[in-house]
Design an enzyme around this catalytic site. Sequence first.
Site, PDB file in Angstrom:
ATOM      1  N   HIS A   1      75.072  74.125  40.272  1.00  0.00           N
ATOM      2  CA  HIS A   1      74.210  73.459  39.287  1.00  0.00           C
ATOM      3  C   HIS A   1      72.865  73.083  39.901  1.00  0.00           C
ATOM      4  O   HIS A   1      72.345  71.999  39.636  1.00  0.00           O
ATOM      5  CB  HIS A   1      74.923  72.221  38.730  1.00  0.00           C
ATOM      6  CG  HIS A   1      76.172  72.558  37.972  1.00  0.00           C
ATOM      7  ND1 HIS A   1      76.170  73.275  36.795  1.00  0.00           N
ATOM      8  CD2 HIS A   1      77.475  72.317  38.256  1.00  0.00           C
ATOM      9  CE1 HIS A   1      77.414  73.434  36.374  1.00  0.00           C
ATOM     10  NE2 HIS A   1      78.227  72.863  37.241  1.00  0.00           N
TER      11      HIS A   1
ATOM     12  N   LYS B   1      73.057  52.175  66.473  1.00  0.00           N
ATOM     13  CA  LYS B   1      74.470  52.093  66.090  1.00  0.00           C
ATOM     14  C   LYS B   1      74.733  50.940  65.139  1.00  0.00           C
ATOM     15  O   LYS B   1      75.503  51.047  64.205  1.00  0.00           O
ATOM     16  CB  LYS B   1      75.334  51.940  67.333  1.00  0.00           C
ATOM     17  CG  LYS B   1      76.800  52.047  66.991  1.00  0.00           C
ATOM     18  CD  LYS B   1      77.614  52.489  68.153  1.00  0.00           C
ATOM     19  CE  LYS B   1      79.037  52.779  67.725  1.00  0.00           C
ATOM     20  NZ  LYS B   1      79.128  53.969  66.871  1.00  0.00           N
TER      21      LYS B   1
ATOM     22  N   ASN C   1      65.679  39.741  66.993  1.00  0.00           N
ATOM     23  CA  ASN C   1      66.426  40.799  66.325  1.00  0.00           C
ATOM     24  C   ASN C   1      66.483  40.408  64.853  1.00  0.00           C
ATOM     25  O   ASN C   1      66.922  39.318  64.528  1.00  0.00           O
ATOM     26  CB  ASN C   1      67.834  40.852  66.950  1.00  0.00           C
ATOM     27  CG  ASN C   1      68.811  41.653  66.130  1.00  0.00           C
ATOM     28  OD1 ASN C   1      68.422  42.522  65.359  1.00  0.00           O
ATOM     29  ND2 ASN C   1      70.090  41.359  66.288  1.00  0.00           N
TER      30      ASN C   1
ATOM     31  N   GLU D   1      81.257  63.387  55.747  1.00  0.00           N
ATOM     32  CA  GLU D   1      81.236  62.887  57.125  1.00  0.00           C
ATOM     33  C   GLU D   1      80.825  63.997  58.095  1.00  0.00           C
ATOM     34  O   GLU D   1      80.036  63.761  59.020  1.00  0.00           O
ATOM     35  CB  GLU D   1      82.607  62.294  57.486  1.00  0.00           C
ATOM     36  CG  GLU D   1      82.752  61.815  58.915  1.00  0.00           C
ATOM     37  CD  GLU D   1      81.730  60.753  59.344  1.00  0.00           C
ATOM     38  OE1 GLU D   1      80.998  60.217  58.505  1.00  0.00           O
ATOM     39  OE2 GLU D   1      81.681  60.486  60.555  1.00  0.00           O
TER      40      GLU D   1
ATOM     41  N   CYS E   1      68.190  46.028  67.143  1.00  0.00           N
ATOM     42  CA  CYS E   1      67.613  45.583  68.397  1.00  0.00           C
ATOM     43  C   CYS E   1      68.669  44.787  69.167  1.00  0.00           C
ATOM     44  O   CYS E   1      69.557  44.189  68.572  1.00  0.00           O
ATOM     45  CB  CYS E   1      66.390  44.687  68.235  1.00  0.00           C
ATOM     46  SG  CYS E   1      65.119  45.378  67.188  1.00  0.00           S
TER      47      CYS E   1
ATOM     48  N   ARG F   1      71.869  49.582  70.186  1.00  0.00           N
ATOM     49  CA  ARG F   1      71.291  48.846  69.060  1.00  0.00           C
ATOM     50  C   ARG F   1      69.837  49.238  68.795  1.00  0.00           C
ATOM     51  O   ARG F   1      69.206  48.730  67.873  1.00  0.00           O
ATOM     52  CB  ARG F   1      71.350  47.341  69.332  1.00  0.00           C
ATOM     53  CG  ARG F   1      72.743  46.837  69.601  1.00  0.00           C
ATOM     54  CD  ARG F   1      72.718  45.368  69.933  1.00  0.00           C
ATOM     55  NE  ARG F   1      72.379  44.584  68.772  1.00  0.00           N
ATOM     56  CZ  ARG F   1      73.239  44.162  67.868  1.00  0.00           C
ATOM     57  NH1 ARG F   1      74.513  44.443  68.015  1.00  0.00           N
ATOM     58  NH2 ARG F   1      72.845  43.465  66.841  1.00  0.00           N
TER      59      ARG F   1
ATOM     60  N   GLU G   1      73.113  63.831  62.308  1.00  0.00           N
ATOM     61  CA  GLU G   1      72.809  62.755  63.263  1.00  0.00           C
ATOM     62  C   GLU G   1      72.547  63.295  64.653  1.00  0.00           C
ATOM     63  O   GLU G   1      71.562  62.946  65.283  1.00  0.00           O
ATOM     64  CB  GLU G   1      74.006  61.780  63.371  1.00  0.00           C
ATOM     65  CG  GLU G   1      74.109  60.770  62.272  1.00  0.00           C
ATOM     66  CD  GLU G   1      75.325  59.856  62.453  1.00  0.00           C
ATOM     67  OE1 GLU G   1      75.166  58.660  62.307  1.00  0.00           O
ATOM     68  OE2 GLU G   1      76.438  60.358  62.740  1.00  0.00           O
TER      69      GLU G   1
ATOM     70  N   TRP H   1      64.540  48.661  68.031  1.00  0.00           N
ATOM     71  CA  TRP H   1      64.569  49.690  66.998  1.00  0.00           C
ATOM     72  C   TRP H   1      63.500  49.252  66.003  1.00  0.00           C
ATOM     73  O   TRP H   1      63.645  48.245  65.316  1.00  0.00           O
ATOM     74  CB  TRP H   1      65.940  49.750  66.335  1.00  0.00           C
ATOM     75  CG  TRP H   1      66.072  50.858  65.344  1.00  0.00           C
ATOM     76  CD1 TRP H   1      66.383  52.163  65.602  1.00  0.00           C
ATOM     77  CD2 TRP H   1      65.931  50.767  63.911  1.00  0.00           C
ATOM     78  NE1 TRP H   1      66.423  52.883  64.440  1.00  0.00           N
ATOM     79  CE2 TRP H   1      66.148  52.063  63.385  1.00  0.00           C
ATOM     80  CE3 TRP H   1      65.619  49.732  63.034  1.00  0.00           C
ATOM     81  CZ2 TRP H   1      66.079  52.338  62.027  1.00  0.00           C
ATOM     82  CZ3 TRP H   1      65.546  50.016  61.675  1.00  0.00           C
ATOM     83  CH2 TRP H   1      65.777  51.302  61.184  1.00  0.00           C
TER      84      TRP H   1
END
Length: 611
Positions: free
Chosen positions: A508, A606, A102, A485, A2, A27, A492, A76
């Site tokens: 496997h 983020k 926050n 990555e 937030c 945020r 994302e 958030w």
Amino acid sequence: MCGIVGYVGGKQASKILLEGLSKLEYRGYDSAGIAVRNDDGNINIVRTKGKLKNLIEKTNNGEDLEGSCGIGHTRWATHGEPSEKNAHPHYSEKDSVVVVHNGIIENYAEIKEKLIEKGYKFYSQTDTEVVANLIDYYYKEIENDPLDAIKKFMLRVRGSYAIAVMYKDCPNEIYAVRKDSPMIIGIADGETFIASDVPAMLKYTRDVYYIDNMELAKITAGKAEFFNSDEEVIEKELVHITMDETAAEKNGFEHFMMKEIHEQPEAIKKTINSIVEDGKINLEKVGIDAEKIKNYNQIFIVGCGSAYHVGVTLKYVFESIAKIPVQVDFASEFRYRSPLLTEKTLVILISQSGETADTLAALKEAKKHNVDTLSIVNVVGSSIARASEYVLYTLAGPEIAVATTKAYSAQLVAGYLLAVQFAKERDVIDDKEYKNLIEEINAIPEKVDEVVNTQEDIKHLASMFSNVDDVFMIGRGIDYAISLEGSLKMKEVSYVHTEAYAAGELKHGTISLIEDGTLVIGLLTQKSLIEKTLSNMQETKSRGARLLAVATNGIGAAKSCDYVINIPKINPYFSASVAVIPLQIMSYYMSVLRGLDVDKPRNLAKSVTVE
Ligand code: G6P
């Protein structure tokens, strides 16, 4: 998580608050709100569900809210779904206290029950409404002392918080307090600003105070007074910020993510140049000396998300080049597994924001064991940087897109340089090899630039695969670390289900998920391992998969794969820096083609300042 903002001064607060929030949307962006006191002394609150643009529309770009003192928030969600009712600012029953918050109040449920017993009513599911009512309760109980009420609140709650409070009784004053969540106060002529992060106030001031844990601030126009938890006055130093404000503009790119992909060569170059002088690595600014480096016998690398993936890559690099054992941990797991930390251990924390709560908690855990801590951080003055013994700053500049690209790339080279210096100080490599490795690292920006500027083929592949349901990215060694990555990036921003797998491990179990048309992306940059990875790719092709290789030029993958993206030749230790670029670009275009919000993917933020 937030973002919070606050303003007291001579201008219309609402506009400044909205501007500030627009810089903090990274945020969190599932709801937003502002509260502004008007000349009659009433505090008007406007909140909306969804992105900030909804709040801008609802307030007529701030025009509808008169007044020069206010607070704002972009959320958030943690406690309570994203909705107007759960959006901040929250207020106590009679609007006597209005807050933005926050963090997380861990014991909110128990406090809420007690407040209900005392007659308080609640309208939301949030822990923040409890904050407003608890402060209100103490404020009334102790005869209206705003600072004392907050102090009592601090003693009563557990968890993390950065909170800005407006009392109906206190015109043109905002009170602020923080514990384990970031908050800064900016000062200009006759104006004072509060924000979770510097970009929110850069347009107005570069002179800021950092509030430390368990400190309180009383903010009035052009003035900030600070107190410790005993309410004793503390003197603080004003810090002048030199960050470039234009870095937060798109400069002609459609999205921040693509702009930041293009900024990678520069981010890498600047980071290298900050510690390589006359062909030698100089860690003076970092503060760690040769004796220390020689003395360690193990390293733990800790981070979250992409920063963790940098750690996985660096494990291979440190162990191969510097011959020192490395363990890599998710920050959220590190402190719960009793890591064996000794006086010869170095813990390296990696974080773009320097505020990630899990990483900060891991750092504190390491410090509890009295081991040395070194952080690789992008944001100057952030909590992790300030709490670490040694800091190696990446010079990626402000990163706005939620999915990291340039900060990840800068972290990689910072880590390579550390590994090479460790190898040198520990006499594992000779001068010639030292020089060669530094030259190879110096050549990375040019190679990255080459890939960044030849996007057409990758764009075409993105359009071919933008509707796939499943993607598997596989590789061995460093190629596996690159897959991690690449897969996260694609998940994302494009919402396609992707998984990264160690190529040899696929058979496997996971191979049962391969069907006709599944896309398997093989990373092929490690010469000694590619034959084996190619065999694993073939095993999936026999079961219907389509094969795309990301391969170092001349490594010989083309014949057996359906599609190939060639990347420039590079020392295999450092191949992650180049091989990740096509995966970033492909993820970007898949997201655009699927009509998604590239820079602000759903459910993410983020900077995650909750555990
Ligand atoms: C969030 C972001 C990720 C990032 C991670 C660590 O989850 O969405 O992209 O990698 O935090 O962030 P940090 O600021 O510590 O590098």
